[in-house]
Design an enzyme around this catalytic site. Structure first.
Site, PDB file in Angstrom:
ATOM      1  N   TYR A  65       0.871  -1.109  -0.048  1.00 46.99           N
ATOM      2  CA  TYR A  65       0.052  -0.148  -0.043  1.00 46.99           C
ATOM      3  C   TYR A  65       1.029   1.336  -0.043  1.00 46.99           C
ATOM      4  CZ  TYR A  65      -3.589   3.227   1.635  1.00 46.99           C
ATOM      5  OH  TYR A  65      -4.426   4.309   1.905  1.00 46.99           O
ATOM      6  N   HIS A 124       1.269   4.311  -3.057  1.00 45.89           N
ATOM      7  CA  HIS A 124       1.113   5.700  -2.929  1.00 45.89           C
ATOM      8  C   HIS A 124       2.199   6.400  -3.032  1.00 45.89           C
ATOM      9  CE1 HIS A 124      -2.632   4.390  -1.118  1.00 45.89           C
ATOM     10  NE2 HIS A 124      -3.128   5.696  -1.272  1.00 45.89           N
ATOM     11  N   TYR A 176      -3.642  17.565   1.221  1.00 50.14           N
ATOM     12  CA  TYR A 176      -4.019  15.901   1.637  1.00 50.14           C
ATOM     13  C   TYR A 176      -2.782  15.136   1.989  1.00 50.14           C
ATOM     14  CZ  TYR A 176      -6.554  11.492   1.036  1.00 50.14           C
ATOM     15  OH  TYR A 176      -7.167  10.441   1.109  1.00 50.14           O
ATOM     16  N   TRP A 214      -9.381   3.982  -9.273  1.00 48.06           N
ATOM     17  CA  TRP A 214      -8.661   4.163  -8.119  1.00 48.06           C
ATOM     18  C   TRP A 214      -9.360   3.314  -6.787  1.00 48.06           C
ATOM     19  CZ3 TRP A 214      -3.656   4.932  -7.349  1.00 48.06           C
ATOM     20  CH2 TRP A 214      -2.962   5.044  -6.005  1.00 48.06           C
TER      21      TRP A 214
END
Length: 204
Positions: free
Chosen positions: A104, A108, A127, A162
């Site tokens: 993960y 990213h 963000y 996504w």
């Protein structure tokens, strides 16, 4: 061979010109330094008020100018506070499967450009996602309205793809997409807000 007197005479003008040039250089250097320290106005003096005719005393900054500066600072403070009031901060929790956390993380590091542009266009600002070793994710985002920002990106082609690819990393989604499962937290303290309150005279 020239006589000593003629040789000395020929040297005298050159020596005098050198000394005059040295004096001019020192004067220019002094003048520039005086301007840099505020002793002489940047534009110099007019021919009617050269410093050796009528010296102009240095004047302290006028109180009204100090008041104008203070008023400007207060306006900037109010503008900054208004911007912060308009922009809300949100923090949320999610959880990924610990055995998939490294994958993960890697995903990213290479978020699709179209997904990044879709988030920005939908109003997601500043963000960030943080992770602990057990798979707990903490997200932070700023937006005018998070619900509106979520709705704006929900059905975009990039986001649909996504979310479909990210779903397998998560646990506890209850058949929902990751972006529909954010557990929002309440903000209880913000340093900048309280400092602005102190500057504006609003003690807690």
């Amino acid at each position: 061979m020239a006589s000593p007197s003629l040789t000395a005479a020929s040297r005298e003008p050159a020596s005098r010109r050198f000394n005059e040039a040295l004096v001019v250089t020192k004067i220019v250097s002094f003048w520039n330094e005086a301007i840099a320290h505020g002793l002489i106005p940047p534009g110099g003096y007019s021919s009617r008020a050269m410093p050796f005719d009528r010296p102009t005393p240095l004047r302290p900054r006028r109180p009204e100018r100090l008041q104008e500066r203070a008023a400007t600072d207060r306006t900037d403070l109010r503008s900054s506070r208004h911007e912060r009031d308009r922009m809300s901060r949100y923090c949320f929790l999610l959880r990924v499967k610990p055995e998939l956390l490294d994958e993960y993380r890697a995903r990213h590091q290479r978020v699709w450009p179209e997904m990044l542009h879709a988030l920005a266009a939908a109003g997601w600002r500043n963000y960030s996602i943080f992770a602990s070793g057990d798979g707990l994710l903490v997200g932070y985002v700023e937006a005018d309205d998070l619900g509106a920002a979520q709705a704006a990106i929900a059905d975009t082609e990039a986001n649909v793809r996504w979310q479909a690819e990210m779903s397998r990393y998560f646990t506890g989604l209850d058949d929902r997409r990751p972006d529909e499962s954010l557990q929002l937290l309440d903000e209880i303290f913000n340093l900048d807000d309280q400092l602005l309150g102190l500057q504006g005279g609003n003690q807690p």
